[in-house]
Motif scaffolding. Structure first.
Motif, PDB file in Angstrom:
ATOM      1  N   SER A 144      -7.008 -21.700   1.220  1.00 11.60           N
ATOM      2  CA  SER A 144      -8.446 -20.800   2.094  1.00 11.60           C
ATOM      3  C   SER A 144      -8.682 -21.053   3.506  1.00 11.60           C
ATOM      4  N   VAL A 145      -8.570 -22.870   3.303  1.00 12.69           N
ATOM      5  CA  VAL A 145      -8.891 -23.516   4.725  1.00 12.69           C
ATOM      6  C   VAL A 145      -7.836 -23.108   5.509  1.00 12.69           C
ATOM      7  N   LEU A 146      -6.631 -23.448   5.373  1.00 15.82           N
ATOM      8  CA  LEU A 146      -5.608 -23.129   6.299  1.00 15.82           C
ATOM      9  C   LEU A 146      -5.147 -21.759   6.623  1.00 15.82           C
ATOM     10  N   ARG A 147      -5.906 -21.056   6.052  1.00 14.76           N
ATOM     11  CA  ARG A 147      -5.482 -19.509   6.388  1.00 14.76           C
ATOM     12  C   ARG A 147      -6.505 -18.080   6.609  1.00 14.76           C
ATOM     13  N   GLY A 148      -8.019 -19.014   6.690  1.00 19.89           N
ATOM     14  CA  GLY A 148      -9.332 -18.316   5.922  1.00 19.89           C
ATOM     15  C   GLY A 148      -9.706 -17.741   4.755  1.00 19.89           C
ATOM     16  N   ASP A 149     -11.092 -17.183   4.447  1.00 24.00           N
ATOM     17  CA  ASP A 149     -11.574 -16.881   3.030  1.00 24.00           C
ATOM     18  C   ASP A 149     -11.054 -15.781   2.130  1.00 24.00           C
ATOM     19  N   VAL A 150     -10.538 -15.326   3.689  1.00 22.81           N
ATOM     20  CA  VAL A 150     -10.224 -13.569   3.607  1.00 22.81           C
ATOM     21  C   VAL A 150      -8.785 -13.536   2.627  1.00 22.81           C
ATOM     22  N   TYR A 151      -8.191 -14.208   3.266  1.00 24.44           N
ATOM     23  CA  TYR A 151      -7.034 -14.413   3.082  1.00 24.44           C
ATOM     24  C   TYR A 151      -5.717 -14.534   1.632  1.00 24.44           C
ATOM     25  N   ASP A 152      -4.758 -13.539   1.118  1.00 20.64           N
ATOM     26  CA  ASP A 152      -4.933 -13.489  -0.723  1.00 20.64           C
ATOM     27  C   ASP A 152      -3.078 -14.237   0.069  1.00 20.64           C
ATOM     28  N   ALA A 153      -3.971 -16.076  -0.864  1.00 21.07           N
ATOM     29  CA  ALA A 153      -2.666 -17.159  -0.326  1.00 21.07           C
ATOM     30  C   ALA A 153      -1.899 -16.487  -1.873  1.00 21.07           C
ATOM     31  N   SER A 154      -1.640 -16.147  -3.161  1.00 22.16           N
ATOM     32  CA  SER A 154      -1.256 -15.930  -4.396  1.00 22.16           C
ATOM     33  C   SER A 154      -0.128 -15.601  -3.912  1.00 22.16           C
ATOM     34  N   ASP A 155       0.784 -14.566  -2.958  1.00 21.77           N
ATOM     35  CA  ASP A 155       2.165 -14.708  -2.506  1.00 21.77           C
ATOM     36  C   ASP A 155       2.442 -16.220  -2.444  1.00 21.77           C
ATOM     37  N   GLU A 156       1.970 -16.395  -1.568  1.00 19.32           N
ATOM     38  CA  GLU A 156       2.750 -18.189  -0.741  1.00 19.32           C
ATOM     39  C   GLU A 156       2.775 -18.905  -2.164  1.00 19.32           C
ATOM     40  N   ILE A 157       1.603 -18.557  -2.641  1.00 16.26           N
ATOM     41  CA  ILE A 157       1.738 -19.868  -3.427  1.00 16.26           C
ATOM     42  C   ILE A 157       2.553 -19.776  -4.658  1.00 16.26           C
ATOM     43  N   ASN A 158       3.032 -18.543  -4.955  1.00 18.29           N
ATOM     44  CA  ASN A 158       3.273 -18.049  -5.894  1.00 18.29           C
ATOM     45  C   ASN A 158       5.094 -18.221  -5.539  1.00 18.29           C
ATOM     46  N   GLU A 159       5.037 -18.576  -4.080  1.00 19.22           N
ATOM     47  CA  GLU A 159       6.994 -18.636  -3.788  1.00 19.22           C
ATOM     48  C   GLU A 159       7.465 -19.970  -3.427  1.00 19.22           C
ATOM     49  N   ILE A 175       1.558  -1.004  -0.193  1.00 22.60           N
ATOM     50  CA  ILE A 175      -0.056  -0.247  -0.114  1.00 22.60           C
ATOM     51  C   ILE A 175       0.402   0.973   0.166  1.00 22.60           C
ATOM     52  N   SER A 176       0.788   1.961  -1.077  1.00 25.64           N
ATOM     53  CA  SER A 176       1.343   3.485  -1.166  1.00 25.64           C
ATOM     54  C   SER A 176       3.017   2.577  -1.067  1.00 25.64           C
ATOM     55  N   GLY A 177       3.631   1.904  -1.612  1.00 17.93           N
ATOM     56  CA  GLY A 177       4.662   1.225  -1.723  1.00 17.93           C
ATOM     57  C   GLY A 177       5.271   0.885  -0.247  1.00 17.93           C
ATOM     58  N   THR A 178       4.293   0.662   0.459  1.00 17.46           N
ATOM     59  CA  THR A 178       4.768   0.010   1.635  1.00 17.46           C
ATOM     60  C   THR A 178       4.474  -1.135   2.172  1.00 17.46           C
ATOM     61  N   SER A 179       5.285  -1.996   2.870  1.00 13.56           N
ATOM     62  CA  SER A 179       4.765  -3.442   3.069  1.00 13.56           C
ATOM     63  C   SER A 179       3.446  -3.656   4.339  1.00 13.56           C
ATOM     64  N   VAL A 180       2.464  -4.089   3.689  1.00 12.12           N
ATOM     65  CA  VAL A 180       1.911  -4.251   4.719  1.00 12.12           C
ATOM     66  C   VAL A 180       1.429  -5.984   4.884  1.00 12.12           C
ATOM     67  N   ARG A 181       1.101  -6.322   6.332  1.00 14.25           N
ATOM     68  CA  ARG A 181       1.230  -8.022   6.466  1.00 14.25           C
ATOM     69  C   ARG A 181       0.098  -7.824   6.617  1.00 14.25           C
ATOM     70  N   GLN A 182      -0.170  -9.314   5.991  1.00 15.26           N
ATOM     71  CA  GLN A 182      -1.626  -9.791   5.760  1.00 15.26           C
ATOM     72  C   GLN A 182      -1.476 -10.101   7.682  1.00 15.26           C
ATOM     73  N   GLU A 183      -3.170 -10.493   8.433  1.00 16.72           N
ATOM     74  CA  GLU A 183      -3.420 -11.596   9.138  1.00 16.72           C
ATOM     75  C   GLU A 183      -4.076 -12.413   8.608  1.00 16.72           C
ATOM     76  N   SER A 184      -4.223 -13.921   9.011  1.00 18.69           N
ATOM     77  CA  SER A 184      -4.660 -14.816   8.801  1.00 18.69           C
ATOM     78  C   SER A 184      -5.431 -15.934  10.164  1.00 18.69           C
ATOM     79  N   ARG A 185      -6.599 -16.487   9.796  1.00 19.66           N
ATOM     80  CA  ARG A 185      -6.883 -17.562  10.508  1.00 19.66           C
ATOM     81  C   ARG A 185      -5.837 -18.512  10.818  1.00 19.66           C
TER      82      ARG A 185
END
Length: 471
Positions: free
Chosen positions: A217-232, A7-17
């Motif tokens: 989506s089960v392990l992190r929650g529905d609102v969590y964007d897992a694309s970064d983890e999956i891409n890694e 967000i605006s060039g700043t790294s923001v940590r996602q919260e997962s369930r």
């Protein structure tokens, strides 16, 4: 790991369930409870089978084979389990392990000859060895960085739950009812783990990214964007696509060598501490010590302390770090083994030990406390943390094979060491080994607390000296 966005060039940590990460890990660890009951089954049962009134009377040598055949089976189960997990998946492989456990308990229930118990213990060992590879692998692959230490420590915690369960049930229940309850633990594992997600890391490796997204989506929650983890995960798969992951190739890699030295070294020291000899022969140690407390009650107390402290380890391991826990653990274990040896030396010299009746129990409790907060859980965590996705299966199989080979050596040789060297010298040998483990940890084990695999890899690379070309 927790995801990051921009967000605006700043790294923001996602919260997962994290709920389903815990549920899946706990469900997988019900199998580990089964491993613990199989491991400790001999401690309450063998003394009963040595009595002339038993339905099957065993000699001391037969008893040592009943104890150690599980370790031989574990070696046979560990070696192919990595390849099985890579081919069938972590989840399906874990579920298949219910078969050797259930069959072994069935044989124990109907056994009327010693050779049937030998077969049952070897079969249980097959499940134990494979479970020790697949359990930590599955847990490490479904966990994010912030929960990986705590979830990784659940393996040792649930192992101690199984050991405690075996000590209590074996002391107060009949041979048959004890075996039935041990079988029901495995049934409970299958009934719960069937509903858990497959490892996303394995799914990505099999080009099943859509399935991996569903699992995430089960392990992190529905609102969590897992694309970064999956891409890694995909990048790791792509990087390893053309790599040969044989054990010989790992030996040739300086980074893999350092990872293997740390992981295999701690697996060696975990068992060279004599911990499984203590677990297998707890009742007999207390009978020999002449402690005022009934041996069965003493062994239950030791197992309860181990259980509680394994829970403490799960809470503190992500705060304290792996290396400090290992060094404190091995150092204190060395001191407690020296004290235990001192008691048996005084007893062998026919000194008056009536005032030292508290020492064996206290020493064993301190030993178990120290083991449970460091040398117990941390080697299993290191096995899941130090290796890349493409080397983890091979490395884990070898690490667990080494671990159970050491279990076999220690448990088979412990009675002979006691008889030929004396109980005092036996415990002092273990104490010397633990002092060596403290030094080994200081110089050769990297800290992995709170680090992604890429950060751990950078530390392994940074610590390796470049090889000078031969002029």
């Amino acid at each position: 790991m927790e995801g990051t966005g921009m967000i605006s060039g700043t790294s923001v940590r996602q919260e997962s369930r994290k709920l389903w990460q815990y549920l899946a890990s706990i469900s997988a660890c019900l199998l580990v409870v089964g491993i613990g009951t199989a491991l400790a089954w001999t401690s309450p049962v063998l003394p009963q089978l040595y009595k002339p009134t038993a339905f099957m009377v065993l000699s001391q040598d037969q008893g040592s084979w009943v104890s150690s055949l599980l370790a031989l089976g574990a070696i046979g189960g560990a070696l192919p389990s990595g390849a099985m997990a890579d081919k069938l998946g972590r989840k399906k492989s874990l579920l298949l392990l219910a078969a050797p456990f259930l069959l072994s308990w069935l044989i124990i229930l109907v056994a009327s000859q010693i050779w049937l118990i030998y077969i049952a213990r070897f079969m249980a060992g097959l499940g134990v060895g494979a479970g020790c590879v697949l359990g930590p692998t599955y847990i490490s692959e479904i966990s994010e960085v912030s929960t990986r230490g705590t979830l990784g420590a659940l393996f040792q915690l649930f192992l101690t739950v199984g050991i405690f369960l075996a000590f209590v049930l074996g002391s107060y229940l009949s041979y048959t009812v004890f075996a039935l309850i041990c079988a029901l633990v495995i049934v409970a594992f299958v009934a719960t783990f069937y509903w858990m997600p497959e490892s996303p890391v394995w799914l990505v490796g099999k080009a099943r990214k859509q399935d991996a997204s569903v699992a995430m989506s089960v392990l992190r929650g529905d609102v969590y964007d897992a694309s970064d983890e999956i891409n890694e995960m995909q990048r790791a798969v792509d990087d390893s696509a053309d790599k040969n992951t044989s054990f010989l190739d790992m030996i040739k890699s300086p980074v893999d060598r350092k990872a293997m030295l740390a992981s295999f070294g701690m697996m060696f020291f975990q068992q060279a501490s004599g911990v499984n000899a203590v677990i297998f022969y707890t009742v007999m140690i207390f009978e020999a010590s002449g402690s005022s407390m009934p041996p069965e009650l003493s062994s239950i107390l030791v197992a309860l302390v181990q259980l509680v402290m394994s829970g403490v380890a799960a809470l503190i391991v992500d705060r304290a770090g792996r290396k400090p826990l290992l060094m404190i653990s091995t150092g204190v274990m060395s001191v407690s083994l020296i004290a235990l040896g001192y008691y048996f030396r005084q007893k062998a010299n026919e000194s008056d030990v009536s005032s030292l009746g508290w020492l064996p129990l206290t020493s064993l409790i301190v030993f178990m406390v120290a083991f449970s907060v460091g040398l117990g859980p941390v080697p299993w965590m290191l096995m899941g943390e130090l290796f890349s996705a493409e080397t983890k299966a091979v490395a884990s199989s070898v690490a667990v094979t080494l671990n159970w080979f050491m279990v076999f050596i220690v448990t088979k040789s412990f009675p002979a060491m006691n008889e030929n060297l004396g109980t005092d010298a036996t415990f002092w040998i273990f104490a010397f080994i633990m002092a060596g483990a403290t030094a080994f940890t200081q110089f050769l084990v990297p800290e992995t607390k709170g680090k992604s695999y890429n950060e751990i890899l950078a530390e392994l690379q940074g610590g390796s000296k470049p090889i000078k070309p031969i002029p």
